[in-house]
Write a protein that holds these residues in place. Structure first.
Motif, PDB file in Angstrom:
ATOM      1  N   GLY A 315      -1.644   3.636 -15.107  1.00 15.58           N
ATOM      2  CA  GLY A 315      -2.528   4.762 -14.827  1.00 15.58           C
ATOM      3  C   GLY A 315      -2.342   5.139 -13.359  1.00 15.58           C
ATOM      4  O   GLY A 315      -1.884   4.312 -12.556  1.00 15.58           O
ATOM      5  N   ASP A 316      -2.693   6.359 -12.997  1.00 15.36           N
ATOM      6  CA  ASP A 316      -2.494   6.762 -11.595  1.00 15.36           C
ATOM      7  C   ASP A 316      -3.397   5.966 -10.652  1.00 15.36           C
ATOM      8  O   ASP A 316      -2.989   5.594  -9.545  1.00 15.36           O
ATOM      9  N   SER A 317      -4.603   5.648 -11.114  1.00 16.41           N
ATOM     10  CA  SER A 317      -5.465   4.805 -10.280  1.00 16.41           C
ATOM     11  C   SER A 317      -4.874   3.398 -10.193  1.00 16.41           C
ATOM     12  O   SER A 317      -4.726   2.844  -9.096  1.00 16.41           O
ATOM     13  N   ALA A 318      -4.520   2.835 -11.315  1.00 12.30           N
ATOM     14  CA  ALA A 318      -3.975   1.468 -11.340  1.00 12.30           C
ATOM     15  C   ALA A 318      -2.759   1.354 -10.424  1.00 12.30           C
ATOM     16  O   ALA A 318      -2.625   0.397  -9.663  1.00 12.30           O
ATOM     17  N   VAL A 340       4.062   6.496 -14.459  1.00 11.59           N
ATOM     18  CA  VAL A 340       2.672   6.717 -14.047  1.00 11.59           C
ATOM     19  C   VAL A 340       2.115   7.839 -14.927  1.00 11.59           C
ATOM     20  O   VAL A 340       2.614   8.967 -14.904  1.00 11.59           O
ATOM     21  N   VAL A 341       1.122   7.497 -15.722  1.00  8.05           N
ATOM     22  CA  VAL A 341       0.489   8.508 -16.571  1.00  8.05           C
ATOM     23  C   VAL A 341      -0.650   9.092 -15.731  1.00  8.05           C
ATOM     24  O   VAL A 341      -1.682   8.456 -15.510  1.00  8.05           O
ATOM     25  N   ASN A 342      -0.389  10.292 -15.233  1.00 11.64           N
ATOM     26  CA  ASN A 342      -1.212  10.836 -14.150  1.00 11.64           C
ATOM     27  C   ASN A 342      -2.194  11.887 -14.657  1.00 11.64           C
ATOM     28  O   ASN A 342      -1.830  13.024 -14.937  1.00 11.64           O
ATOM     29  N   ASN A 343      -3.458  11.473 -14.781  1.00 13.17           N
ATOM     30  CA  ASN A 343      -4.511  12.407 -15.218  1.00 13.17           C
ATOM     31  C   ASN A 343      -5.450  12.741 -14.064  1.00 13.17           C
ATOM     32  O   ASN A 343      -6.598  13.119 -14.272  1.00 13.17           O
ATOM     33  N   ASN A 344      -4.990  12.530 -12.842  1.00  9.80           N
ATOM     34  CA  ASN A 344      -5.754  12.880 -11.638  1.00  9.80           C
ATOM     35  C   ASN A 344      -7.043  12.089 -11.498  1.00  9.80           C
ATOM     36  O   ASN A 344      -8.001  12.564 -10.869  1.00  9.80           O
ATOM     37  N   GLY A 345      -7.104  10.914 -12.110  1.00 12.68           N
ATOM     38  CA  GLY A 345      -8.333  10.148 -11.943  1.00 12.68           C
ATOM     39  C   GLY A 345      -8.443   8.968 -12.876  1.00 12.68           C
ATOM     40  O   GLY A 345      -7.472   8.529 -13.496  1.00 12.68           O
ATOM     41  N   ILE A 346      -9.643   8.486 -12.969  1.00 15.78           N
ATOM     42  CA  ILE A 346      -9.968   7.284 -13.741  1.00 15.78           C
ATOM     43  C   ILE A 346     -10.667   7.716 -15.018  1.00 15.78           C
ATOM     44  O   ILE A 346     -11.763   8.266 -14.945  1.00 15.78           O
ATOM     45  N   TYR A 347     -10.030   7.512 -16.128  1.00 19.29           N
ATOM     46  CA  TYR A 347     -10.447   8.007 -17.442  1.00 19.29           C
ATOM     47  C   TYR A 347     -10.243   9.514 -17.564  1.00 19.29           C
ATOM     48  O   TYR A 347      -9.813  10.001 -18.589  1.00 19.29           O
TER      49      TYR A 347
HETATM   50 MG   LIG Z   1      -5.819   7.980 -14.469  1.00 21.79          MG
END
Ligand SMILES: [Mg+2]
Ligand SMILES: Cc1ncc(C[n+]2csc(CCOP(=O)(O)OP(=O)(O)O)c2C)c(N)n1
Length: 447
Positions: A315-318, A340-347
């Motif tokens: 994840g992008d945060s991880a 990196v699976v980047n969704n701009n955040g956490i969840y």
């Molecule tokens: Mg994320």
């Protein structure tokens, strides 16, 4: 040996190198510790001067009792934990599952002890299997939060647990077992197998339980497939993992961390071999991924020239927790592929336009939802900064091409920065949404 670069371990590292021990200098002690722990898990080498402990078998009376509880079960389930992977029980376990005809469910790091595409694997019906099983044979897995403590509402209140564990203190944690089999998991599965052989017992495949599980597997597969085949841009998690899974070599080692990224990736990326998945595991600690990947790549490089592919799904945060370890990968030419699976955040996160709008409204430290990261951050450029390959990926075509190029390169690491829909989500989960900024329609997920 893993440590950090420089003070205070210079003399120790030099002495190790002089003694013929390879020294991997990392950017942070924490990542070095994660790496060292992963080497122990992957190789089974005991990294201490203690003698190897003797293999202990279970009491024969308890084996008889376990078999009789299993024979009486209407809805039996085998849960395969990472203890089975660590205990190298795969050969006996495969024979046991196939002889007994029982359905099985792997825990996250139990994935691959038996292949995920094995006909007895019911991972795609996990919730139902856990909820309705009346007897669970728990093999080297713990009834902690990942298995919902073995308690209702996720388990049947009357479930009988046959607990197999090496560690006496684990017996009866959260649920008192109907039968406790204490000892080496490989030895105990072999004992169970011998008894199944003697009795010629097999759980029938023609039962309501098997039909219920198969129906659920088919229904869930349909939902995942529909999501996976969506071709909209930005992509969703399922589309990304569907295409990644098509290209990954079956013998690759998959490292993973994140929340949605790890959870959805676990269901979509198959493992076919034992000890080929390393993830945030019991403690759910973010930051383990790059250390684990470096460990796996170092082990692979030392044992033969090329070894198996290491793919690190973050994840992008991880990724941010130990991201600087890409320099370590580049320094030692470790050909890890990071996605990196980047969704701009956490969840979930917000898109760049919303972010800009928010910035106009005032100080972002008072406005920005605390789950968001900088939209479309260029993690790929972190990798190129050190000489590795970096790819910015928005579409299926870009994803497939970047992954193929990365998998063909055995000289240096790659990072695919896969921008997905910041509101992409898991299918059919029960969440509580709390609206934190009505105006921006941003949802903070708590569950
Ligand atoms: Mg994320
Ligand atoms: C050391 C540590 N700090 C904080 C957390 C809390 N935490 C759980 S998942 C997660 C990150 C999830 O975001 P991401 O990796 O981007 O995955 P996504 O769900 O967005 O796909 C965090 C910070 C943790 N598990 N470990």
């Amino acid at each position: 040996m893993f440590g950090i670069v420089g003070v205070p371990i210079i003399e120790v590292a030099m002495a190790a190198q002089a003694a013929g021990i390879r020294y991997v200098g990392m950017r942070n002690e924490q990542a070095a510790c994660y790496a060292a722990s992963a080497v122990g898990y992957l190789t089974g080498r005991v990294l201490s001067c203690c003698p190897t402990p003797p293999v202990s078998v279970a009491d024969q009376g308890a084996i008889t009792e376990a078999i009789s509880v299993l024979k009486e079960a209407k809805r039996p389930l085998v849960i395969i934990g990472k203890g089975a992977a660590y205990g190298r029980a795969e050969t006996a376990l495969r024979e046991f599952v196939e002889m007994s005809g029982l359905p099985f469910l792997p825990t996250p790091m139990g994935k691959g002890v038996l292949p995920d595409d094995h006909p007895n694997c019911v991972a795609a019906a996990r919730s139902r299997a856990l909820l309705q099983a009346d007897v669970v044979l728990l093999l080297g897995a713990r009834l902690n939060w990942m298995l919902h403590f073995g308690l209702p509402p996720r388990f049947n209140p009357d479930v009988k647990i046959i607990q197999v564990d090496l560690c006496a203190e684990e017996m009866g944690n959260n649920v008192r077992p109907a039968v406790a089999l204490l000892g080496d998991i490989n030895a105990i599965v072999t004992q169970l197998l011998e008894r199944v052989h003697e009795d010629g017992w097999k759980y029938s495949s023609d039962t309501e339980w098997w039909s219920a599980l198969k129906d659920k597997i088919a229904a869930n597969a349909k939902i995942s497939k529909a999501l996976a085949l969506q071709s909209t841009v930005p992509m969703n998690y399922y589309t990304v993992f569907h295409h990644v899974s098509q290209l990954l070599p079956p013998d690759c080692i998959i490292v993973s961390e994140g929340a949605n990224t790890m959870d959805i990736g676990r269901t979509m990326l198959n493992n076919y071999l034992p000890r080929h998945r390393l993830d945030a595991g019991t403690f759910g600690t973010m930051g383990v991924g790059l250390g684990f990947a470096i460990a796996a790549a170092t082990v692979e490089k030392s044992e033969n020239s090329k070894g198996q592919r290491i793919v690190c799904v973050e994840g992008d945060s991880a990724f941010g927790f130990s991201g600087m370890e890409v320099e370590t990968m580049c320094r030692y030419n470790l050909p890890v592929v990071i996605i990196v699976v980047n969704n701009n955040g956490i969840y979930s996160g917000v898109d760049p336009e919303t972010w800009k709008e928010m910035a106009k409204m005032g100080d972002l430290t008072s406005i920005a939802p605390p789950v968001t990261l900088l939209p479309e951050a260029r993690y790929d450029e972190v990798m190129t900064a050190f000489g590795g390959r970096g790819f910015l990926v928005r579409t299926v075509e870009e994803l497939r091409s970047a992954l193929q190029i990365s998998l063909d390169d055995w000289e240096r690491p790659s990072l695919l920065n896969v921008l997905i829909d910041p509101s992409s989500d898991r299918k059919q989960q029960v969440y509580i949404y709390v609206l934190v900024r009505k105006v921006h329609n941003v949802a903070l997920q708590l569950y």
